[in-house]
Design a protein around this motif. Structure first.
Motif, PDB file in Angstrom:
ATOM      1  N   TRP A  98       0.832  -1.207   0.000  1.00 23.41           N
ATOM      2  CA  TRP A  98       0.000   0.000   0.000  1.00 23.41           C
ATOM      3  C   TRP A  98       0.861   1.249   0.000  1.00 23.41           C
ATOM      4  CZ3 TRP A  98      -5.049  -1.081  -0.669  1.00 23.41           C
ATOM      5  CH2 TRP A  98      -5.499  -2.340  -0.287  1.00 23.41           C
ATOM      6  N   GLU A  99       0.337   2.288  -0.618  1.00 21.60           N
ATOM      7  CA  GLU A  99       0.966   3.619  -0.563  1.00 21.60           C
ATOM      8  C   GLU A  99       0.057   4.501   0.284  1.00 21.60           C
ATOM      9  OE1 GLU A  99       3.681   4.628  -2.142  1.00 21.60           O
ATOM     10  OE2 GLU A  99       4.008   2.712  -3.185  1.00 21.60           O
ATOM     11  N   PRO A 100       0.640   5.454   1.056  1.00 17.58           N
ATOM     12  CA  PRO A 100      -0.229   6.378   1.800  1.00 17.58           C
ATOM     13  C   PRO A 100      -1.185   7.076   0.830  1.00 17.58           C
ATOM     14  CG  PRO A 100       2.075   6.663   2.426  1.00 17.58           C
ATOM     15  CD  PRO A 100       2.069   5.726   1.257  1.00 17.58           C
ATOM     16  N   GLY A 101      -2.444   7.171   1.217  1.00 19.05           N
ATOM     17  CA  GLY A 101      -3.443   7.806   0.343  1.00 19.05           C
ATOM     18  C   GLY A 101      -4.207   6.817  -0.506  1.00 19.05           C
ATOM     19  N   ASP A 102      -3.757   5.560  -0.549  1.00 18.44           N
ATOM     20  CA  ASP A 102      -4.535   4.539  -1.266  1.00 18.44           C
ATOM     21  C   ASP A 102      -5.897   4.385  -0.593  1.00 18.44           C
ATOM     22  OD1 ASP A 102      -2.620   3.927  -3.118  1.00 18.44           O
ATOM     23  OD2 ASP A 102      -1.938   2.085  -2.147  1.00 18.44           O
ATOM     24  N   GLU A 103      -6.902   4.091  -1.413  1.00 19.13           N
ATOM     25  CA  GLU A 103      -8.249   3.953  -0.854  1.00 19.13           C
ATOM     26  C   GLU A 103      -8.815   2.557  -1.107  1.00 19.13           C
ATOM     27  OE1 GLU A 103      -9.361   8.678  -1.464  1.00 19.13           O
ATOM     28  OE2 GLU A 103     -10.604   7.166  -2.463  1.00 19.13           O
ATOM     29  N   VAL A 104      -9.554   2.097  -0.095  1.00 21.35           N
ATOM     30  CA  VAL A 104     -10.308   0.848  -0.217  1.00 21.35           C
ATOM     31  C   VAL A 104     -11.779   1.225  -0.086  1.00 21.35           C
ATOM     32  CG1 VAL A 104     -10.849  -1.372   0.881  1.00 21.35           C
ATOM     33  CG2 VAL A 104      -8.470  -0.576   0.764  1.00 21.35           C
ATOM     34  N   VAL A 105     -12.606   0.751  -0.991  1.00 21.90           N
ATOM     35  CA  VAL A 105     -14.045   1.025  -0.890  1.00 21.90           C
ATOM     36  C   VAL A 105     -14.745  -0.226  -0.367  1.00 21.90           C
ATOM     37  CG1 VAL A 105     -16.153   1.503  -2.222  1.00 21.90           C
ATOM     38  CG2 VAL A 105     -14.071   2.836  -2.636  1.00 21.90           C
ATOM     39  N   ASP A 146     -20.183   5.560  -7.201  1.00 17.34           N
ATOM     40  CA  ASP A 146     -20.034   6.945  -6.709  1.00 17.34           C
ATOM     41  C   ASP A 146     -18.879   7.085  -5.728  1.00 17.34           C
ATOM     42  OD1 ASP A 146     -22.189   7.709  -8.163  1.00 17.34           O
ATOM     43  OD2 ASP A 146     -23.577   7.930  -6.451  1.00 17.34           O
ATOM     44  N   ALA A 147     -18.578   5.994  -4.996  1.00 15.96           N
ATOM     45  CA  ALA A 147     -17.540   6.075  -3.951  1.00 15.96           C
ATOM     46  C   ALA A 147     -16.129   5.863  -4.510  1.00 15.96           C
ATOM     47  CB  ALA A 147     -17.837   5.050  -2.858  1.00 15.96           C
ATOM     48  N   LEU A 148     -16.017   5.434  -5.757  1.00 13.74           N
ATOM     49  CA  LEU A 148     -14.681   5.197  -6.331  1.00 13.74           C
ATOM     50  C   LEU A 148     -14.018   6.520  -6.688  1.00 13.74           C
ATOM     51  CD1 LEU A 148     -15.521   2.266  -8.841  1.00 13.74           C
ATOM     52  CD2 LEU A 148     -14.837   2.073  -6.436  1.00 13.74           C
ATOM     53  N   THR A 149     -12.715   6.583  -6.485  1.00 12.57           N
ATOM     54  CA  THR A 149     -11.968   7.779  -6.889  1.00 12.57           C
ATOM     55  C   THR A 149     -10.713   7.327  -7.636  1.00 12.57           C
ATOM     56  OG1 THR A 149     -10.420   7.931  -5.031  1.00 12.57           O
ATOM     57  CG2 THR A 149     -12.627   8.848  -4.659  1.00 12.57           C
ATOM     58  N   GLU A 150      -9.932   8.302  -8.027  1.00  7.00           N
ATOM     59  CA  GLU A 150      -8.639   8.024  -8.687  1.00  7.00           C
ATOM     60  C   GLU A 150      -7.725   7.173  -7.818  1.00  7.00           C
ATOM     61  OE1 GLU A 150      -7.100  10.027 -11.756  1.00  7.00           O
ATOM     62  OE2 GLU A 150      -9.133   9.201 -11.983  1.00  7.00           O
ATOM     63  N   THR A 152      -8.678   4.828  -5.626  1.00 10.21           N
ATOM     64  CA  THR A 152      -9.193   3.524  -5.182  1.00 10.21           C
ATOM     65  C   THR A 152      -8.300   2.405  -5.706  1.00 10.21           C
ATOM     66  OG1 THR A 152     -11.422   4.450  -5.349  1.00 10.21           O
ATOM     67  CG2 THR A 152     -11.249   2.072  -5.032  1.00 10.21           C
ATOM     68  N   ARG A 153      -7.769   1.612  -4.787  1.00 15.63           N
ATOM     69  CA  ARG A 153      -6.935   0.456  -5.178  1.00 15.63           C
ATOM     70  C   ARG A 153      -7.744  -0.823  -5.195  1.00 15.63           C
ATOM     71  NH1 ARG A 153      -1.692  -0.321  -3.496  1.00 15.63           N
ATOM     72  NH2 ARG A 153      -1.897  -2.389  -4.396  1.00 15.63           N
ATOM     73  N   LEU A 154      -8.749  -0.881  -4.289  1.00 13.15           N
ATOM     74  CA  LEU A 154      -9.440  -2.152  -4.118  1.00 13.15           C
ATOM     75  C   LEU A 154     -10.893  -1.924  -3.684  1.00 13.15           C
ATOM     76  CD1 LEU A 154      -8.127  -5.372  -2.687  1.00 13.15           C
ATOM     77  CD2 LEU A 154      -9.906  -4.346  -1.337  1.00 13.15           C
ATOM     78  N   LEU A 155     -11.785  -2.732  -4.248  1.00 12.30           N
ATOM     79  CA  LEU A 155     -13.185  -2.752  -3.807  1.00 12.30           C
ATOM     80  C   LEU A 155     -13.400  -4.062  -3.055  1.00 12.30           C
ATOM     81  CD1 LEU A 155     -16.194  -1.815  -3.873  1.00 12.30           C
ATOM     82  CD2 LEU A 155     -16.403  -3.095  -6.025  1.00 12.30           C
ATOM     83  N   ALA A 156     -13.909  -3.958  -1.823  1.00 13.99           N
ATOM     84  CA  ALA A 156     -14.136  -5.168  -1.016  1.00 13.99           C
ATOM     85  C   ALA A 156     -15.598  -5.191  -0.584  1.00 13.99           C
ATOM     86  CB  ALA A 156     -13.228  -5.167   0.209  1.00 13.99           C
ATOM     87  N   VAL A 157     -16.352  -6.132  -1.127  1.00 12.21           N
ATOM     88  CA  VAL A 157     -17.777  -6.224  -0.769  1.00 12.21           C
ATOM     89  C   VAL A 157     -18.155  -7.683  -0.531  1.00 12.21           C
ATOM     90  CG1 VAL A 157     -18.468  -4.180  -2.098  1.00 12.21           C
ATOM     91  CG2 VAL A 157     -18.523  -6.436  -3.186  1.00 12.21           C
ATOM     92  N   SER A 158     -19.271  -7.853   0.177  1.00 14.29           N
ATOM     93  CA  SER A 158     -19.861  -9.187   0.294  1.00 14.29           C
ATOM     94  C   SER A 158     -20.819  -9.379  -0.872  1.00 14.29           C
ATOM     95  CB  SER A 158     -20.665  -9.316   1.580  1.00 14.29           C
ATOM     96  OG  SER A 158     -19.863  -9.046   2.687  1.00 14.29           O
ATOM     97  N   SER A 159     -20.849 -10.582  -1.392  1.00  9.24           N
ATOM     98  CA  SER A 159     -21.752 -10.868  -2.516  1.00  9.24           C
ATOM     99  C   SER A 159     -23.209 -10.733  -2.073  1.00  9.24           C
ATOM    100  CB  SER A 159     -21.491 -12.281  -3.039  1.00  9.24           C
ATOM    101  OG  SER A 159     -21.465 -13.197  -1.953  1.00  9.24           O
ATOM    102  N   VAL A 160     -23.483 -11.172  -0.842  1.00 11.99           N
ATOM    103  CA  VAL A 160     -24.816 -11.019  -0.232  1.00 11.99           C
ATOM    104  C   VAL A 160     -24.580 -10.479   1.167  1.00 11.99           C
ATOM    105  CG1 VAL A 160     -26.820 -12.284   0.680  1.00 11.99           C
ATOM    106  CG2 VAL A 160     -25.877 -12.915  -1.556  1.00 11.99           C
ATOM    107  N   GLN A 161     -25.296  -9.420   1.523  1.00 16.95           N
ATOM    108  CA  GLN A 161     -25.063  -8.810   2.835  1.00 16.95           C
ATOM    109  C   GLN A 161     -25.648  -9.668   3.945  1.00 16.95           C
ATOM    110  OE1 GLN A 161     -23.025  -6.421   3.432  1.00 16.95           O
ATOM    111  NE2 GLN A 161     -22.606  -6.045   1.256  1.00 16.95           N
ATOM    112  N   TYR A 162     -24.858  -9.852   4.995  1.00 13.51           N
ATOM    113  CA  TYR A 162     -25.241 -10.814   6.053  1.00 13.51           C
ATOM    114  C   TYR A 162     -26.501 -10.399   6.807  1.00 13.51           C
ATOM    115  CZ  TYR A 162     -23.877  -7.805   9.931  1.00 13.51           C
ATOM    116  OH  TYR A 162     -23.830  -6.790  10.849  1.00 13.51           O
ATOM    117  N   GLY A 163     -26.768  -9.102   6.880  1.00 11.06           N
ATOM    118  CA  GLY A 163     -27.917  -8.631   7.672  1.00 11.06           C
ATOM    119  C   GLY A 163     -29.157  -8.445   6.823  1.00 11.06           C
TER     120      GLY A 163
END
Ligand code: PLP
Length: 385
Positions: A98-105, A146-150, A152-163
């Motif tokens: 990782w580099e400082p300023g990297d973003e994870v969504v 909408d949350a992605l920016t220049e 963004t290094r990685l998108l981490a989501v659940s395929s189905v939300q647990y709740g």
């Protein structure tokens, strides 16, 4: 109308008749063949020790093939066997440079593991951005975009939300990530074993799932898929005799990591769990994942429409069948929902309180009578309130 039970179901699931088991999104019961496999393995251990170790490794190899089939991995060698979903997520977080300023969504509905691992990177200057997928002015995928920016290094989501049980469109998200050069990490514990998952079609870089939910296996053994093309990008964080290319050559002093995904498996394998999960996944593959998905849909739809007729019940899970899979969560207006869930559980309706509601999660084999019984019990709860 009640669909015919699956021919394999009654013999494979000798569940206590007093239980309405609707908690596969938490911890599933094992099919009979999985508990038989564990009993056999246990007896063999006490009689013969590890004299048949090579045969045990064949079971493990078959498990890897089963898991690769469940996610359409290019090869069984792309699947590592790790402890659990959280460990695999941690391996991704700790293994990328990782580099400082990297973003994870991530999203605002994630299970804690898929938030905490990324927050752990704060000291390295990594910023976690949270997409609000509960908005109703935009699709969940739109909110993520909408949350992605220049940065963004990685998108981490659940395929189905647990709740909420919200099912995301993984192929849409994979294409989005691919077009922006963003890594795509899919926590698929709430999907694998409940429907066909296709890591290639969804252009997934990393996916993970423990076996104890929809795969009907024990806790403590998870699959971890890393797309072969990004394997070298992931620095190793665990080391030992098992993760090397020339495994078993204990005299050799030089080493390099195994070329395949076993490089993520540092030491002795969990062969007890492997025997159980091999058996459970063989059942799912025999039934067929399309059939499993269809039967889960029938059951969730039946619960949704039955609950929909009860006054004072409101759905938390989306209405559209394409937006949900095995989870149906609802709340009560006239009663304390959490107390009502505890009461249902006491009565033998094995369910959970999640996402602010009562979460029901049937599997493909769940008898129709269990659904009817549960609907009657919810109605009765509302009557006494
Ligand atoms: C979406 C999701 N991710 C991760 C986990 C945790 O999995 P594990 O215990 O295998 O780390 C859960 C458990 O409920 C979950 O629902």
């Amino acid at each position: 109308m009640e669909p015919t039970p699956h021919p394999a179901a009654p013999a494979e699931f000798p569940l206590d008749q007093h239980l309405a088991y609707l908690n596969h999104a938490a911890v599933a019961p094992w099919p009979k063949r999985a508990s038989d496999a564990v009993i056999r393995f246990s007896l063999e251990n006490s009689r013969l020790g590890a004299a048949h170790y090579p045969q045990w490794l064949e079971v493990e190899a078959q498990l890897r093939r089963n898991l690769a089939a469940l996610i359409n991995a290019p090869s069984p060698g792309d699947v590592a066997l790790v402890k659990n979903t959280s460990e695999a997520l941690s391996m991704v977080a700790a293994g990328l440079r990782w580099e400082p300023g990297d973003e994870v969504v991530i999203t605002n509905q994630e299970f804690p593991s898929n938030r905490i691992v990324w927050e752990s990177l704060k000291e390295q200057g990594v910023i976690v951005r949270v997409a609000d997928i509960s908005r109703d002015d935009v699709t969940p995928e739109g909110a993520i975009e909408d949350a992605l920016t220049e940065r963004t290094r990685l998108l981490a989501v659940s395929s189905v939300q647990y709740g909420t049980g919200l099912r995301l469109d993984a192929e849409h998200l994979g294409a989005l990530c691919h077009s922006h050069g963003i890594l795509f990490c899919l926590d698929a514990i709430q999907s694998i074993g409940a429907e066909p998952v296709d890591v290639q079609a969804a252009q997934v870089d990393f996916t993970m799932a423990d076996g104890h939910k929809w795969m009907l296996g024990p806790e403590g053994l998870a699959l971890f898929y890393v797309r072969p093309e990004v394997r070298e990008q992931l620095q190793l964080t665990e080391f030992g005799w098992h993760m090397v290319a020339d495994r078993g050559n204990f005299d050799r002093k030089d080493w390099e990591p195994a070329a395949d995904a076993t490089r993520f498996e540092c030491g002795s394998p969990n062969l007890l769990c492997a025997h159980a999960l091999e058996a459970s996944t063989s059942l799912l593959l025999e039934v067929g994942l399309e059939t499993v998905r269809e039967r889960i849909h029938q059951r969730v739809t039946h619960l949704a429409s039955g609950l929909g007729t009860l006054p004072g019940v409101s759905a938390i899970t989306p209405d559209s069948p394409g937006r949900r899979l095995g989870i149906y969560t609802f709340e009560l207006s006239a009663r304390d929902t959490k107390a009502a869930q505890a009461e249902l559980f006491e009565q033998g309706v094995i369910c959970a309180y999640r996402g602010g509601g009562i979460r029901l999660s049937p599997h493909y084999y769940t008898p129709w009578a269990v659904l009817e019984n549960t609907l009657n019990r919810v109605e009765a709860l509302l009557r006494v309130s």
